[in-house]
Design a protein around this motif. Structure first.
Motif, PDB file in Angstrom:
ATOM      1  N   THR A  83       0.835  -1.204   0.000  1.00  0.00           N
ATOM      2  CA  THR A  83       0.000   0.000   0.000  1.00  0.00           C
ATOM      3  C   THR A  83       0.868   1.251   0.000  1.00  0.00           C
ATOM      4  OG1 THR A  83      -0.119   0.077   2.428  1.00  0.00           O
ATOM      5  CG2 THR A  83      -1.820  -1.199   1.268  1.00  0.00           C
ATOM      6  N   SER A  84       0.299   2.327  -0.538  1.00  0.00           N
ATOM      7  CA  SER A  84       0.979   3.628  -0.516  1.00  0.00           C
ATOM      8  C   SER A  84      -0.067   4.715  -0.287  1.00  0.00           C
ATOM      9  CB  SER A  84       1.730   3.879  -1.823  1.00  0.00           C
ATOM     10  OG  SER A  84       0.834   3.953  -2.917  1.00  0.00           O
ATOM     11  N   TYR A  85       0.365   5.792   0.354  1.00  0.00           N
ATOM     12  CA  TYR A  85      -0.532   6.911   0.672  1.00  0.00           C
ATOM     13  C   TYR A  85       0.307   8.180   0.682  1.00  0.00           C
ATOM     14  CZ  TYR A  85      -4.065   9.682   3.123  1.00  0.00           C
ATOM     15  OH  TYR A  85      -4.987  10.641   3.469  1.00  0.00           O
ATOM     16  N   ARG A  86      -0.128   9.196  -0.087  1.00  0.00           N
ATOM     17  CA  ARG A  86       0.642  10.422  -0.210  1.00  0.00           C
ATOM     18  C   ARG A  86      -0.261  11.648  -0.125  1.00  0.00           C
ATOM     19  NH1 ARG A  86       4.115   7.623   0.638  1.00  0.00           N
ATOM     20  NH2 ARG A  86       6.069   7.183  -0.458  1.00  0.00           N
TER      21      ARG A  86
ATOM     22  N   LEU B 247       2.733   7.502   3.793  1.00  0.00           N
ATOM     23  CA  LEU B 247       2.947   6.227   4.465  1.00  0.00           C
ATOM     24  C   LEU B 247       3.013   5.122   3.417  1.00  0.00           C
ATOM     25  CD1 LEU B 247       0.403   6.363   7.444  1.00  0.00           C
ATOM     26  CD2 LEU B 247       2.890   6.466   7.630  1.00  0.00           C
ATOM     27  N   ASP B 248       3.928   4.210   3.584  1.00  0.00           N
ATOM     28  CA  ASP B 248       4.017   3.016   2.753  1.00  0.00           C
ATOM     29  C   ASP B 248       3.919   1.800   3.659  1.00  0.00           C
ATOM     30  OD1 ASP B 248       4.417   4.146   0.146  1.00  0.00           O
ATOM     31  OD2 ASP B 248       6.396   4.783   0.855  1.00  0.00           O
ATOM     32  N   GLY B 249       3.191   0.783   3.198  1.00  0.00           N
ATOM     33  CA  GLY B 249       3.019  -0.430   3.998  1.00  0.00           C
ATOM     34  C   GLY B 249       3.257  -1.673   3.175  1.00  0.00           C
ATOM     35  N   ARG B 250       3.874  -2.664   3.793  1.00  0.00           N
ATOM     36  CA  ARG B 250       4.082  -3.976   3.189  1.00  0.00           C
ATOM     37  C   ARG B 250       3.585  -5.014   4.189  1.00  0.00           C
ATOM     38  NH1 ARG B 250       5.205  -0.501   0.222  1.00  0.00           N
ATOM     39  NH2 ARG B 250       6.991  -0.265  -1.192  1.00  0.00           N
ATOM     40  N   ALA B 251       2.769  -5.933   3.728  1.00  0.00           N
ATOM     41  CA  ALA B 251       2.202  -6.933   4.644  1.00  0.00           C
ATOM     42  C   ALA B 251       2.189  -8.301   3.969  1.00  0.00           C
ATOM     43  CB  ALA B 251       0.802  -6.537   5.081  1.00  0.00           C
ATOM     44  N   PRO B 252       3.279  -9.079   4.097  1.00  0.00           N
ATOM     45  CA  PRO B 252       3.217 -10.484   3.672  1.00  0.00           C
ATOM     46  C   PRO B 252       2.473 -11.306   4.727  1.00  0.00           C
ATOM     47  CG  PRO B 252       5.406  -9.958   4.498  1.00  0.00           C
ATOM     48  CD  PRO B 252       4.615  -8.689   4.552  1.00  0.00           C
ATOM     49  N   LEU B 253       1.471 -12.073   4.306  1.00  0.00           N
ATOM     50  CA  LEU B 253       0.623 -12.826   5.222  1.00  0.00           C
ATOM     51  C   LEU B 253       0.572 -14.285   4.787  1.00  0.00           C
ATOM     52  CD1 LEU B 253      -2.426 -10.361   5.357  1.00  0.00           C
ATOM     53  CD2 LEU B 253      -0.474 -10.423   6.923  1.00  0.00           C
ATOM     54  N   ALA B 254       0.637 -15.179   5.747  1.00  0.00           N
ATOM     55  CA  ALA B 254       0.452 -16.612   5.501  1.00  0.00           C
ATOM     56  C   ALA B 254      -0.551 -17.130   6.519  1.00  0.00           C
ATOM     57  CB  ALA B 254       1.774 -17.362   5.614  1.00  0.00           C
ATOM     58  N   THR B 255      -1.631 -17.744   6.038  1.00  0.00           N
ATOM     59  CA  THR B 255      -2.738 -18.158   6.910  1.00  0.00           C
ATOM     60  C   THR B 255      -3.065 -19.626   6.677  1.00  0.00           C
ATOM     61  OG1 THR B 255      -3.692 -15.939   6.810  1.00  0.00           O
ATOM     62  CG2 THR B 255      -5.121 -17.698   7.581  1.00  0.00           C
ATOM     63  N   ALA B 256      -3.210 -20.346   7.777  1.00  0.00           N
ATOM     64  CA  ALA B 256      -3.738 -21.712   7.742  1.00  0.00           C
ATOM     65  C   ALA B 256      -5.063 -21.710   8.495  1.00  0.00           C
ATOM     66  CB  ALA B 256      -2.765 -22.689   8.393  1.00  0.00           C
ATOM     67  N   PHE B 257      -6.060 -22.394   7.957  1.00  0.00           N
ATOM     68  CA  PHE B 257      -7.358 -22.397   8.620  1.00  0.00           C
ATOM     69  C   PHE B 257      -7.996 -23.770   8.506  1.00  0.00           C
ATOM     70  CE2 PHE B 257      -7.924 -20.665   4.337  1.00  0.00           C
ATOM     71  CZ  PHE B 257      -8.907 -21.497   3.809  1.00  0.00           C
ATOM     72  N   ALA B 258      -8.854 -24.032   9.470  1.00  0.00           N
ATOM     73  CA  ALA B 258      -9.596 -25.296   9.508  1.00  0.00           C
ATOM     74  C   ALA B 258     -10.963 -25.026  10.105  1.00  0.00           C
ATOM     75  CB  ALA B 258      -8.849 -26.334  10.338  1.00  0.00           C
ATOM     76  N   GLN B 259     -11.958 -25.745   9.604  1.00  0.00           N
ATOM     77  CA  GLN B 259     -13.316 -25.613  10.109  1.00  0.00           C
ATOM     78  C   GLN B 259     -14.016 -26.958  10.004  1.00  0.00           C
ATOM     79  OE1 GLN B 259     -15.795 -21.909   9.514  1.00  0.00           O
ATOM     80  NE2 GLN B 259     -16.929 -23.293   8.194  1.00  0.00           N
ATOM     81  N   HIS B 260     -14.715 -27.325  11.069  1.00  0.00           N
ATOM     82  CA  HIS B 260     -15.414 -28.608  11.084  1.00  0.00           C
ATOM     83  C   HIS B 260     -16.857 -28.375  11.516  1.00  0.00           C
ATOM     84  CE1 HIS B 260     -16.068 -32.902  11.304  1.00  0.00           C
ATOM     85  NE2 HIS B 260     -16.529 -32.780  12.536  1.00  0.00           N
ATOM     86  N   THR B 261     -17.778 -28.943  10.750  1.00  0.00           N
ATOM     87  CA  THR B 261     -19.198 -28.878  11.066  1.00  0.00           C
ATOM     88  C   THR B 261     -19.698 -30.287  11.305  1.00  0.00           C
ATOM     89  OG1 THR B 261     -19.441 -26.926   9.653  1.00  0.00           O
ATOM     90  CG2 THR B 261     -21.458 -28.103  10.257  1.00  0.00           C
TER      91      THR B 261
END
Length: 745
Positions: free
Chosen positions: A402-405, A418-432
């Motif tokens: 992201t960038s904002y000027r 403002l400049d932003g960098r956000a590397p994200l790694a997500t693991a998820f599980a759901q049981h019904t």
């Protein structure tokens, strides 16, 4: 005893096939007219006529959708005569058959199993929604705990959250700021949409990162024949085409739309908005690798300008004649999905971008703002189903930049960014899992690795079917959001510039936001076509970026506050669907408060009471009368300084108005009690069904009269040099809102 000699007799047999394909035809009528006898062919196309007197016999063969055959058969005195027949297919025009289905209403239908609080609606219900003058897939979700400003929306607010706390998915692909302005809100063409879902609870854990919930659209499946849908009205023009692609079951969908801000406004009047909006979508589907590939491309664009000053002088103190706003979003995604009886595998990748800019004539000095976001992502999920329930496992990897000027035109305000960098790694599980034949439990969690640490988002929900007509549910969910907007949600400029200006967590001072939410709901369906539901919720928000306490301009120009928030409320919804009548009514009560340091305030979307009702009456299958009522009570407001004017789009006034460069510096946030908002609209729609070339086609005319009670509703107040000190900024007067026509060919 007299014996009468028996006439010679024989048997006629044979096969009837299609002349073009050679396939046997079942149910063909083979008749001997002189003998008044007939038989029909069996599944193999065979027929048999025994005991036929010898001599010439007229034979007739008839089958629907094929040209009949007639011939003279010379029947022998004994034995069999084989006559094989081929029939030539011909189109058969049929009279149009009118089917009177019940009026489609959100929340009613055998296929609607969504737990209240979350909600789903299909495009038929959007088109027949008595609250809407034209189909709008975002407005169709409003009511109860979902607040959309009734005249000039600046986003979707869910359970007390600001608009940037809602994520948007188009066939699972993220889209940023999918809003238009100046008469058209949702930037998704309704002709290309099959259905909408709003997830505000645990189902959102497996979708994307958002504090309040997700608005997700499913595009329409391409048909087996080319179809055109479109509309031309005083606010927009749109067209959508879909049809088959190749001979292996592929298909395409393409849609285009353009808005008309300022095109019919009085040109000499500077207060009217100028510019335009538009969006486009392309989808391709093909079967491959035992599943189905889908390519989706989307683009939305907006460009508007407004007078920088109210009054006869055209130039604002900042030196500019007009304020200018533009924003656009683009998303491209590729997905493969394959299913077996017990599992579904899905792999998806995407690129989503959003850019926005504004040229603002602030009284303390004009400035330019520019913001952008670019996300690249990959998602892989596997859902396994069995008698013991279903389990969903998945991995999601994303990189957000992201960038904002702020570029100032004066030394009094320094440039900032403002400049932003956000590397994200997500693991998820759901049981019904069903605990018994009446109780079902859903548990799930996601774990995200982000700059600065790990973030766990657990959730659980229990559904109890008390009786065949009554269901209860309760749940708890935690969610995190890794980018927040620097648009000032308290500024009235959001009515023409509703874009989210995201900055990623990790930029200087931008925290990871968190939400904890608990819900209870009851769903009652006493008989088909009737739906009653109620929900209570409580939320706590932390790590919120708040622009309004630090800056009165439409966007952050030098800083922001970090605070928290609390909201709780109750919402009620009722629906009725019958052959001639459809009703959807909702009521929402909420208490919302944001806090920063030792100070707190009620945000502009924190109105205490919201009431919506829409009635669709169909005295004829082709004629509908629509009446809607909207009431918002207990509205907080923040006065603007520097002058401002705004009026919603109407056909009578020939456009939309916005003028001035207001800010709210020095004014108490939420310190004004705005008068109650109330409006009644009436609309009429007449449809004609046409049968052309053997296909059903429709054309319709529609129109809506808005604010028929001519009530004076205010957007907010502006502080002026008058004896009263404040001047009300008035919204829509009584006027035609929209007229137009639409078609399906």
């Amino acid at each position: 005893v007299l014996l009468q000699p028996q006439a010679p007799q024989a048997t006629i047999r044979g096969t009837v096939v299609d002349e073009e394909s050679g396939e046997p035809l079942v149910g063909v009528v083979v008749a001997l007219a002189l003998l008044n006898r007939s038989v029909v062919t069996d599944p193999r196309g065979h027929y048999l006529l025994p005991l036929v007197p010898s001599g010439p016999q007229p034979l007739t063969v008839r089958y629907i959708g094929h040209a009949p055959r007639q011939m003279d058969a010379l029947v022998p005195s004994a034995g069999e005569l084989e006559i094989n027949v081929s029939l030539r297919p011909v189109p058969l025009p049929l009279a149009l058959l009118a089917v009177h289905a019940p009026v489609a209403v959100r929340g009613i239908g055998a296929d609607d199993t969504t737990t209240f609080g979350d909600r789903a609606t299909w495009i038929a219900a959007v088109r027949q929604d008595g609250r809407l003058s034209e189909p709008d897939v975002f407005r169709a979700l409003s009511g109860g705990d979902v607040l959309v400003s009734p005249e000039s929306p600046s986003g979707v607010n869910l359970r007390g959250g600001s608009s940037d706390q809602v994520a948007y998915l188009l066939d699972g692909i993220p889209v940023f700021s999918p809003y238009h302005s100046a008469g058209v809100f949702s930037a998704w063409n309704p002709d290309a949409i099959a259905g909408m879902h709003l997830w505000s609870s645990g189902s959102a854990l497996t979708q994307t990162h958002s504090l309040a919930g997700i608005v997700a659209a499913t595009t329409r499946a391409p048909g087996t024949r080319t179809t055109s849908r479109g509309s031309l009205s005083t606010t927009q023009a749109r067209v959508t085409l879909d049809g088959p692609l190749g001979t292996r079951g592929g298909g395409y969908l393409v849609s285009l739309r353009s808005g008309f801000a300022g095109d019919v406004s009085p040109k000499p009047e500077p207060a009217y908005l100028n510019g335009g909006t538009g969006d486009g979508l392309l989808k391709l589907e093909v079967p491959a690798l035992g599943g189905r590939f889908r390519l989706l491309g989307y683009q939305g664009r907006n460009g508007l300008s407004a007078a920088a000053r109210v009054g006869p002088a055209s130039q604002a103190p900042g030196g500019k004649l007009r304020n200018a706003f533009s924003w656009q979003s683009r998303s491209v995604g590729l997905e493969w999905q394959g299913s077996t009886r017990s599992s579904t595998l899905r792999v998806m990748s995407w690129l989503a971008t959003g850019d926005a800019s504004a040229d603002w004539a602030a009284e303390s000095g004009a400035f330019d703002v520019a913001g952008g976001r670019r996300d690249i992502g990959l998602l892989a999920t596997r859902e396994a189903r069995s008698l013991g329930g279903s389990s969903l496992l998945g991995l999601r990897a994303e990189y957000s930049r992201t960038s904002y000027r702020i570029d100032s035109d004066t030394v009094a305000r320094p440039s900032w960014g403002l400049d932003g960098r956000a590397p994200l790694a997500t693991a998820f599980a759901q049981h019904t899992r069903p605990l018994n034949d009446r109780v079902q439990l859903r548990v799930g969690a996601s774990l995200t690795a982000a700059p600065g640490g790990l973030h766990l988002s657990p959730g659980a929900q229990l559904d109890w079917r008390v009786s065949p007509v009554l269901s209860l549910a309760g749940g708890y969910d935690r969610s995190h959001q890794f980018a927040q907007s620097l648009r000032n949600a308290e500024s009235i400029v959001g009515t023409v510039f509703p874009v989210d200006l995201f900055v990623a967590a990790g930029a200087t001072g931008i925290p990871v936001a968190r939400s904890d939410q608990a819900t209870l709901s009851a769903d009652l369906r006493p008989r088909p076509g009737v739906h009653l539901a109620v929900q209570a919720y409580a939320r706590h928000l932390g790590g919120l970026v708040l622009v309004a306490p630090r800056d009165g301009e439409p966007v952050a120009t030098a800083g922001y506050a970090v605070g928290s928030g609390r909201s709780h409320g109750v919402s009620v919804e009722a629906g009725l669907s019958s052959r001639r009548l459809g009703v959807l009514a909702s009521y929402g009560f909420q208490r919302v408060r944001y806090q920063y340091g030792d100070t707190n305030y009620v945000p502009s979307h924190g109105a205490a009471h919201q009431l919506e009702a829409g009635v669709t009456l169909m005295p004829l299958a082709s004629l509908s009368l629509r009446v809607s009522a909207t009431g918002v009570f207990g509205r907080p407001g923040t006065a603007g300084v520097g002058g401002g004017n705004s009026e919603s789009c109407t056909l009578l006034d020939r456009g939309c108005e916005f003028a001035g460069s207001p800010n709210h510096n020095g004014q108490a946030l939420g310190g004004l009690a705005l008068p109650a908002y109330f409006r009644v609209d009436i609309g009429l729609r007449k449809e004609w069904a046409l049968g052309i070339a053997g296909r059903a086609r429709t054309v319709a005319l529609f129109g809506t009269m808005t604010n028929v009670l001519n009530r004076r509703n205010l957007l907010t107040y502006a502080r002026r040099d008058t004896p009263a000190g404040f001047t009300g900024i008035e919204l829509r007067s009584r006027a035609p809102l929209v007229v137009g026509l639409d078609w399906t060919f």
